[in-house]
Write a protein that holds these residues in place. Structure first.
Motif, mmCIF file in Angstrom:
data_model
loop_
_atom_site.group_PDB
_atom_site.id
_atom_site.type_symbol
_atom_site.label_atom_id
_atom_site.label_comp_id
_atom_site.label_asym_id
_atom_site.label_seq_id
_atom_site.Cartn_x
_atom_site.Cartn_y
_atom_site.Cartn_z
ATOM 1 N N SER A 163 4.180 14.895 67.737
ATOM 2 C CA SER A 163 3.777 13.752 66.924
ATOM 3 C C SER A 163 4.430 13.813 65.550
ATOM 4 C CB SER A 163 2.248 13.735 66.785
ATOM 5 O OG SER A 163 1.816 12.710 65.935
ATOM 6 N N PHE A 164 4.453 14.988 64.939
ATOM 7 C CA PHE A 164 5.046 15.160 63.616
ATOM 8 C C PHE A 164 6.527 14.795 63.618
ATOM 9 C CE2 PHE A 164 6.994 17.667 60.202
ATOM 10 C CZ PHE A 164 6.161 17.377 59.136
ATOM 11 N N LEU A 165 7.207 15.069 64.723
ATOM 12 C CA LEU A 165 8.637 14.782 64.837
ATOM 13 C C LEU A 165 8.917 13.337 65.264
ATOM 14 C CD1 LEU A 165 9.836 18.168 66.345
ATOM 15 C CD2 LEU A 165 10.514 17.199 64.140
ATOM 16 N N GLY A 166 7.880 12.519 65.356
ATOM 17 C CA GLY A 166 8.072 11.092 65.597
ATOM 18 C C GLY A 166 8.162 10.692 67.043
ATOM 19 N N PHE A 167 7.757 11.576 67.961
ATOM 20 C CA PHE A 167 7.748 11.264 69.382
ATOM 21 C C PHE A 167 6.298 11.089 69.851
ATOM 22 C CE2 PHE A 167 11.473 14.190 68.858
ATOM 23 C CZ PHE A 167 12.454 13.218 68.948
ATOM 24 N N GLU A 168 6.118 10.575 71.042
ATOM 25 C CA GLU A 168 4.769 10.320 71.551
ATOM 26 C C GLU A 168 4.139 11.607 72.079
ATOM 27 O OE1 GLU A 168 4.747 7.204 74.397
ATOM 28 O OE2 GLU A 168 5.739 5.760 73.073
ATOM 29 N N PRO A 169 3.048 12.057 71.476
ATOM 30 C CA PRO A 169 2.382 13.263 71.966
ATOM 31 C C PRO A 169 1.764 13.028 73.342
ATOM 32 C CG PRO A 169 1.071 12.201 70.269
ATOM 33 C CD PRO A 169 2.379 11.463 70.313
ATOM 34 N N GLU A 232 -1.855 7.311 67.577
ATOM 35 C CA GLU A 232 -2.118 7.687 66.194
ATOM 36 C C GLU A 232 -1.427 9.024 65.906
ATOM 37 O OE1 GLU A 232 -6.247 6.818 64.611
ATOM 38 O OE2 GLU A 232 -6.653 7.062 66.756
ATOM 39 N N PRO A 233 -1.228 9.352 64.612
ATOM 40 C CA PRO A 233 -0.681 10.690 64.302
ATOM 41 C C PRO A 233 -1.667 11.782 64.686
ATOM 42 C CG PRO A 233 -1.386 9.558 62.291
ATOM 43 C CD PRO A 233 -1.452 8.547 63.394
ATOM 44 N N TRP A 234 -1.158 12.853 65.264
ATOM 45 C CA TRP A 234 -2.006 13.951 65.718
ATOM 46 C C TRP A 234 -2.110 15.062 64.677
ATOM 47 C CZ3 TRP A 234 -2.542 15.464 71.485
ATOM 48 C CH2 TRP A 234 -2.704 14.304 72.268
ATOM 49 N N TYR A 235 -1.369 14.970 63.599
ATOM 50 C CA TYR A 235 -1.339 16.018 62.586
ATOM 51 C C TYR A 235 -2.149 15.588 61.363
ATOM 52 C CZ TYR A 235 2.150 12.775 60.821
ATOM 53 O OH TYR A 235 2.785 11.635 60.391
ATOM 54 N N ARG A 236 -2.531 16.571 60.564
ATOM 55 C CA ARG A 236 -3.221 16.312 59.311
ATOM 56 C C ARG A 236 -2.233 16.393 58.143
ATOM 57 N NH1 ARG A 236 -8.701 19.452 60.648
ATOM 58 N NH2 ARG A 236 -9.847 17.683 61.479
ATOM 59 N N PRO A 245 7.738 15.806 54.794
ATOM 60 C CA PRO A 245 7.340 14.544 55.435
ATOM 61 C C PRO A 245 7.637 14.542 56.934
ATOM 62 C CG PRO A 245 9.355 14.253 54.170
ATOM 63 C CD PRO A 245 8.843 15.616 53.839
ATOM 64 N N PRO A 246 6.794 13.869 57.710
ATOM 65 C CA PRO A 246 7.065 13.733 59.149
ATOM 66 C C PRO A 246 8.201 12.748 59.373
ATOM 67 C CG PRO A 246 5.186 12.403 58.550
ATOM 68 C CD PRO A 246 5.570 13.149 57.310
ATOM 69 N N ARG A 247 8.723 12.727 60.578
ATOM 70 C CA ARG A 247 9.757 11.746 60.918
ATOM 71 C C ARG A 247 9.091 10.386 61.137
ATOM 72 N NH1 ARG A 247 11.794 10.607 66.166
ATOM 73 N NH2 ARG A 247 13.586 9.226 66.050
ATOM 74 N N ARG A 248 9.622 9.369 60.466
ATOM 75 C CA ARG A 248 9.040 8.034 60.543
ATOM 76 C C ARG A 248 9.613 7.246 61.712
ATOM 77 N NH1 ARG A 248 4.879 9.380 57.303
ATOM 78 N NH2 ARG A 248 5.605 10.121 55.267
ATOM 79 N N LEU A 249 9.037 6.087 61.971
ATOM 80 C CA LEU A 249 9.461 5.226 63.070
ATOM 81 C C LEU A 249 10.944 4.872 62.941
ATOM 82 C CD1 LEU A 249 8.544 3.560 65.573
ATOM 83 C CD2 LEU A 249 8.119 1.672 63.988
ATOM 84 N N ASN A 250 11.712 5.185 63.973
ATOM 85 C CA ASN A 250 13.148 4.878 64.047
ATOM 86 C C ASN A 250 13.991 5.591 62.992
ATOM 87 O OD1 ASN A 250 12.846 3.129 66.261
ATOM 88 N ND2 ASN A 250 12.315 1.418 64.913
ATOM 89 N N GLU A 251 13.421 6.564 62.314
ATOM 90 C CA GLU A 251 14.211 7.351 61.372
ATOM 91 C C GLU A 251 15.227 8.196 62.141
ATOM 92 O OE1 GLU A 251 13.582 11.030 58.173
ATOM 93 O OE2 GLU A 251 11.854 9.876 58.882
ATOM 94 N N THR A 254 17.547 14.305 61.978
ATOM 95 C CA THR A 254 18.368 15.115 61.093
ATOM 96 C C THR A 254 18.353 16.573 61.553
ATOM 97 O OG1 THR A 254 16.539 15.654 59.608
ATOM 98 C CG2 THR A 254 17.728 13.582 59.189
ATOM 99 N N GLN A 255 19.169 17.390 60.875
ATOM 100 C CA GLN A 255 19.174 18.816 61.175
ATOM 101 C C GLN A 255 17.816 19.441 60.875
ATOM 102 O OE1 GLN A 255 21.733 20.537 62.702
ATOM 103 N NE2 GLN A 255 20.139 22.107 62.887
ATOM 104 N N ARG A 256 17.133 18.937 59.853
ATOM 105 C CA ARG A 256 15.790 19.445 59.545
ATOM 106 C C ARG A 256 14.850 19.228 60.716
ATOM 107 N NH1 ARG A 256 11.722 16.224 57.576
ATOM 108 N NH2 ARG A 256 9.813 17.349 56.996
ATOM 109 N N HIS A 257 14.913 18.059 61.329
ATOM 110 C CA HIS A 257 14.054 17.789 62.488
ATOM 111 C C HIS A 257 14.398 18.732 63.641
ATOM 112 C CE1 HIS A 257 13.966 13.538 60.648
ATOM 113 N NE2 HIS A 257 12.860 14.162 60.297
ATOM 114 N N ALA A 258 15.690 18.948 63.862
ATOM 115 C CA ALA A 258 16.105 19.866 64.931
ATOM 116 C C ALA A 258 15.620 21.283 64.646
ATOM 117 C CB ALA A 258 17.627 19.843 65.077
ATOM 118 N N ASP A 259 15.635 21.690 63.376
ATOM 119 C CA ASP A 259 15.186 23.032 63.015
ATOM 120 C C ASP A 259 13.678 23.189 63.219
ATOM 121 O OD1 ASP A 259 17.811 23.508 62.333
ATOM 122 O OD2 ASP A 259 17.487 23.383 60.166
ATOM 123 N N ILE A 260 12.909 22.115 62.948
ATOM 124 C CA ILE A 260 11.464 22.164 63.219
ATOM 125 C C ILE A 260 11.218 22.255 64.723
ATOM 126 C CG2 ILE A 260 9.311 20.852 63.076
ATOM 127 C CD1 ILE A 260 10.321 19.721 60.398
#
Length: 551
Positions: A163-169, A232-236, A245-251, A254-260
């Protein structure tokens, strides 16, 4: 005995409804509701179409069923609700019993494996207030001997990060797994999940949950209401404080997201090994391991577990997520009534269409087609010339993987084939890998694999000498989620692989599910034709017919 296992419709958050029918201990039909109602995941749906399919396939009525089994033993009113809807839709209700969610997962793994003796692990998000369970099966008897509560949920951890990375949990965790191969070390998640002496500790203060899962706020200011929707977002907010910041809709990714994603996958792998080490702690010799639950679909972790020194053979139930609960329920019902159950030798348990039926449908749809006198040669020639084909044959597969009956096939020798399919057909992210299917007799030469892998449940290393020959199915980390195929498992697909090998010296095809992003895998000829014309496939081979596109 005729045993119907079902799953789904407990709440609006409930996903992957399905039905499975066992007759005298043998699986005769199993299918997910999404294949029939065309709503991916089937959130909140009751599996009435799946039940109807199983009954029709066996030429039965609901009155012929001896026992209906459903998970959800902690839902006090579920039994009566099931009886009510069976009466409503089918005019009668057999006896209904409820079993534990994790026990159903364990059963789906042990009984399906064919192992006489096996240690069994179920792990997922949660079900019946549990997130995981250990079991042991011996001589057709299965016992659950340890359980884990919601606070220990590896599945929920992975879903929160999804969810934090902007995908459907609870749906798109496989995207995080695919993205992880593009990441690099550096991000630490030890504040969320830590492991000490094979004991896993998860800090749930970073997670939101439903009413049945933790949703405690430390103060009014950071109060997060319980989830009412999977979307809904699953994270607090505390997770944003930790990771940014989490990945937003259609953002863009990035390399940061891949590293997470990389950090998430590595933490999950370490925790999975810790669970397996706990399960096998008293074993001083290699044993059989059977896996189920949504976490068992993490094929990268499964590939590593294959190398575990205390595992002799490993079986991953191919419909390991909640769609496999129906099968586990059916197995438990059969065992309860004294049937000797048979293992799951195939996933081809869905619908099938004769050539005459296919021809009638193609004529009704008004599409141009030709009949091939040698469909294997026709398909192999198209594939070797670089064509991307839809391949629709025999009974559909039970589970999330297309295993050669509802598949899109392509030549793996062309490195750009992966990008072509992602852009023209699947309409999905470019980092997503594609899987190979290989003729079994060549599998160990091409992949680091010592046993059959017919259900595409493990990612293993591609041997260095073969990477340049099949670049379209080699992931960023040098692995591939392999399906092996022999003539017993799927004679038509095996013949196609050998014919392609004859033409190209490569006994491998790129194999991906026959669907586009956001849709279930096709079930009927009508679904296949609609998907074919709605995407960039070159040809559709359905039964012995070839459907092309007007130029």
């Amino acid at each position: 005995m005729n045993i119907l296992g079902i799953h789904g419709g407990v709440t609006q958050l409930h996903h992957d409804p399905a039905a499975a029918l066992l007759i005298d201990g043998k699986i005769v039909a199993a299918i997910e509701e999404e294949r029939l109602n065309r709503q991916k995941g089937g959130l909140g749906h009751i599996p009435v179409r799946a039940i109807e399919f199983c009954l029709r396939h066996a030429s039965m009525e609901i009155r012929d069923i001896d026992l209906v089994v459903h998970s959800g033993e902690t839902n006090h009113d579920l039994e009566i609700r099931i009886k009510q809807y069976l009466n409503h839709y089918f005019g009668s209700s057999p006896e209904v019993i409820l079993v534990n969610h994790q026990m159903a997962h364990l059963a789906s793994a042990y009984y399906a494996s064919g192992f006489k003796e096996a240690y069994v692990l179920s792990y997922d998000g949660y079900g019946d207030n549990l997130s995981a369970a250990f079991g042991f099966g011996s001589s057709n008897e299965l016992k659950m001997h340890r359980t884990f509560g919601l606070e220990d949920s590896l599945g929920l951890f992975y879903s929160v990060m999804t969810s934090f990375l902007g995908f459907e949990p609870a749906d798109a965790e496989y995207r995080v797994m695919g993205l992880a191969a593009h990441g690099k070390p550096g991000i630490e998640l030890k504040d969320i999940i830590s492991i000490f002496h094979n004991t896993i500790q998860i800090d749930n203060r970073f997670f939101r949950g439903s009413d049945r899962v933790f949703s405690v706020a430390s103060s009014q200011e950071d109060y997060d209401p319980p989830l009412r929707s999977r979307f809904e977002p699953w994270y607090r907010n505390s997770l944003c404080d930790l990771l940014g910041p989490p990945r937003r809709l259609n953002e863009p990714i990035t390399q940061r997201h891949a590293d997470i994603a990389y950090a998430t996958q590595k933490a999950f792998e370490q925790a999975s090994f810790a669970l397996v080490n706990q399960l096998l702690k008293d074993c001083d010799f290699p044993v059989n391991l059977a896996l189920a639950g949504g976490c068992a679909l993490n094929c990268a972790t499964n590939g590593l577990l294959l190398k575990h020194p205390r595992i002799s053979k490993m079986f991953v139930q191919p419909a390991a997520s909640d769609r496999g609960i129906a099968l586990g329920c059916a197995y438990l019902g059969a065992a309860k009534l004294g049937d000797k159950v048979s293992p799951m030798n195939t996933t081809y348990l869905g619908g099938e269409y004769s050539d005459d039926e296919i021809r009638s449908i193609l004529e009704l749809l008004g599409v141009s087609f030709v009949r091939s006198e040698n469909i294997i040669s026709s398909a192999a020639e198209l594939l070797s010339s670089g064509k991307i084909i839809g391949w629709f044959q025999g009974r559909s597969e039970y589970g999330p993987r297309a295993l050669g009956n509802r598949s899109i096939l392509a030549d793996p020798r062309n490195e750009i084939m992966r990008d072509m399919i992602n852009k023209r057909i699947k309409f999905r992210e470019e980092f997503r890998p594609f899987a190979p299917v290989v003729a079994s007799e060549f599998a160990s030469q091409i992949f680091d694999l010592s046993d059959e892998s017919p259900f595409m449940t493990c990612a293993v290393q591609v041997r260095e000498s073969w990477k340049r020959h099949i670049p379209a199915v080699v992931h960023k980390d040098g692995t591939a989620r392999v399906q092996t195929c022999n003539a017993t498992q799927n004679i038509l697909l095996h013949k196609l692989l050998l014919k392609f090998y004859q033409l190209t010296s490569v006994p491998v095809l790129l194999n991906t599910s026959f669907n586009i992003k956001g849709e279930p895998i096709v079930e009927t000829p009508q679904n296949a034709v609609a998907t074919f014309f709605g995407s960039g496939m070159d040809d559709l081979i359905i039964g012995n017919y070839i459907v092309g596109k007007s130029k």
